[in-house]
Enzyme design. Sequence first.
Site, PDB file in Angstrom:
ATOM      1  CB  THR A  76      -0.820  -0.032   1.309  1.00  0.00           C
ATOM      2  OG1 THR A  76      -1.698  -1.130   1.224  1.00  0.00           O
ATOM      3  CG2 THR A  76      -1.590   1.242   1.559  1.00  0.00           C
TER       4      THR A  76
ATOM      5  NE  ARG B  77      -9.638  -6.630   3.442  1.00  0.00           N
ATOM      6  CZ  ARG B  77      -8.555  -5.882   3.523  1.00  0.00           C
ATOM      7  NH1 ARG B  77      -8.206  -5.133   2.506  1.00  0.00           N
ATOM      8  NH2 ARG B  77      -7.802  -5.875   4.597  1.00  0.00           N
ATOM      9  CB  VAL B  78     -13.965  -2.173   2.286  1.00  0.00           C
ATOM     10  CG1 VAL B  78     -13.380  -0.790   2.541  1.00  0.00           C
ATOM     11  CG2 VAL B  78     -14.851  -2.159   1.036  1.00  0.00           C
TER      12      VAL B  78
ATOM     13  CB  THR C 153       0.946   0.244   5.176  1.00  0.00           C
ATOM     14  OG1 THR C 153       1.023  -0.973   4.408  1.00  0.00           O
ATOM     15  CG2 THR C 153       2.271   0.465   5.889  1.00  0.00           C
ATOM     16  N   GLY C 154      -0.743  -2.198   6.553  1.00  0.00           N
ATOM     17  CA  GLY C 154      -0.664  -3.432   7.324  1.00  0.00           C
ATOM     18  C   GLY C 154      -1.955  -4.219   7.204  1.00  0.00           C
TER      19      GLY C 154
ATOM     20  N   GLY D  82      -5.285  -4.800   7.415  1.00  0.00           N
ATOM     21  CA  GLY D  82      -6.323  -3.787   7.553  1.00  0.00           C
ATOM     22  C   GLY D  82      -7.396  -4.042   8.596  1.00  0.00           C
TER      23      GLY D  82
END
Length: 339
Positions: free
Chosen positions: A204, A232-233, A255-256, A258
Amino acid sequence: MRYIYLLLILGLMSFSSCDTSNAQENPKNKKRPEWALVIHGGAGYMSPDKMEASLDKEYRDGLAEALDAGERVLANGGSAEDAVVATIQVMEANPRFNSAVGAVLTMEGKAELDASFMSGNTRNSGAVAGVTNLKSPIAAARLVMDSSKHVMMAGRGAEVYAMSHGLDTVPNSYFITDRRMDQFNRKINDLKPKPDPVKKKYGTVGCAALDKEGNLAAGTSTGGMMFKEYGRVGDAPIIGAGTYADNNTCAVSCTGHGEYFIRNVVAYDVAARMGYLKESLKDAADYIINDKLVQIEASGGLIAIDKEGNVAMPFNSSGMFRGYRKSTGENYVGIYKDE
Ligand code: ASP
């Protein structure tokens, strides 16, 4: 007359002591940079022995190129908002990162993109989720903020809205690189051991900036997580989870993994700790990434900047593509833990 003279002396004394206390307010007497910017290109499991030298260089060049774009805006007196978009657009177009071109694929083999944007000055924000044909999701997030009454738009509606406001569209195949297709095919052929998102290399992209006016802004853009369910969000388009900005505290992009960042409202948590607990940016960001998230085995990192131009870039994975640049000449790009 003597009385007036005394008053004059007292007045001068209090004036000069006022000067001193102002200087003392900033103990390190560190000059705030005129502008500053910090970026990430994703956190994950990367080690110098496993990364080929040419790939390592490509990532570093990609980060430097993104910083160049942000610097061009900020050094010329442009806004933090413009700098964030310009910087992220460079990374969106770079196939090495997981945003727009080079995005990871859903279980369906498609790119579904998420992005968000926030202004620290107005605390206005915009986001798009699950878009499949917008060339620059960060531009679409900014558009939602600037032109609509809403904060977040998803899927087809977001696409139609952006198209009708003149943003560029592309076929979904524009985002899909050979590398991502290979990754996808490997997953398909190897469905028995379930994909482990925690061990995945992410990618990301995000940026947070401080401009000459003292305004902050942040943005994040991603393809999400490899082999995600379609629909998926993640945290990236969620204000407060993946992105947050407030001139009073800081601007943050995460970032990671989510799902953990959503449940822990990570980006806002940094600002809240600074605002309520009066923690420094570094302490707030470090606590969340290296303590709170570690306790629940949530992998990832964040980049953040405060109104004094201090930056923080903590991550609890083995690496995070990251960098910052300031008007003072400070310039840094890094990938692995100890550099
Ligand atoms: N946070 C993103 C998501 O969960 C993934 C990442 O940062 O790599 O969608």
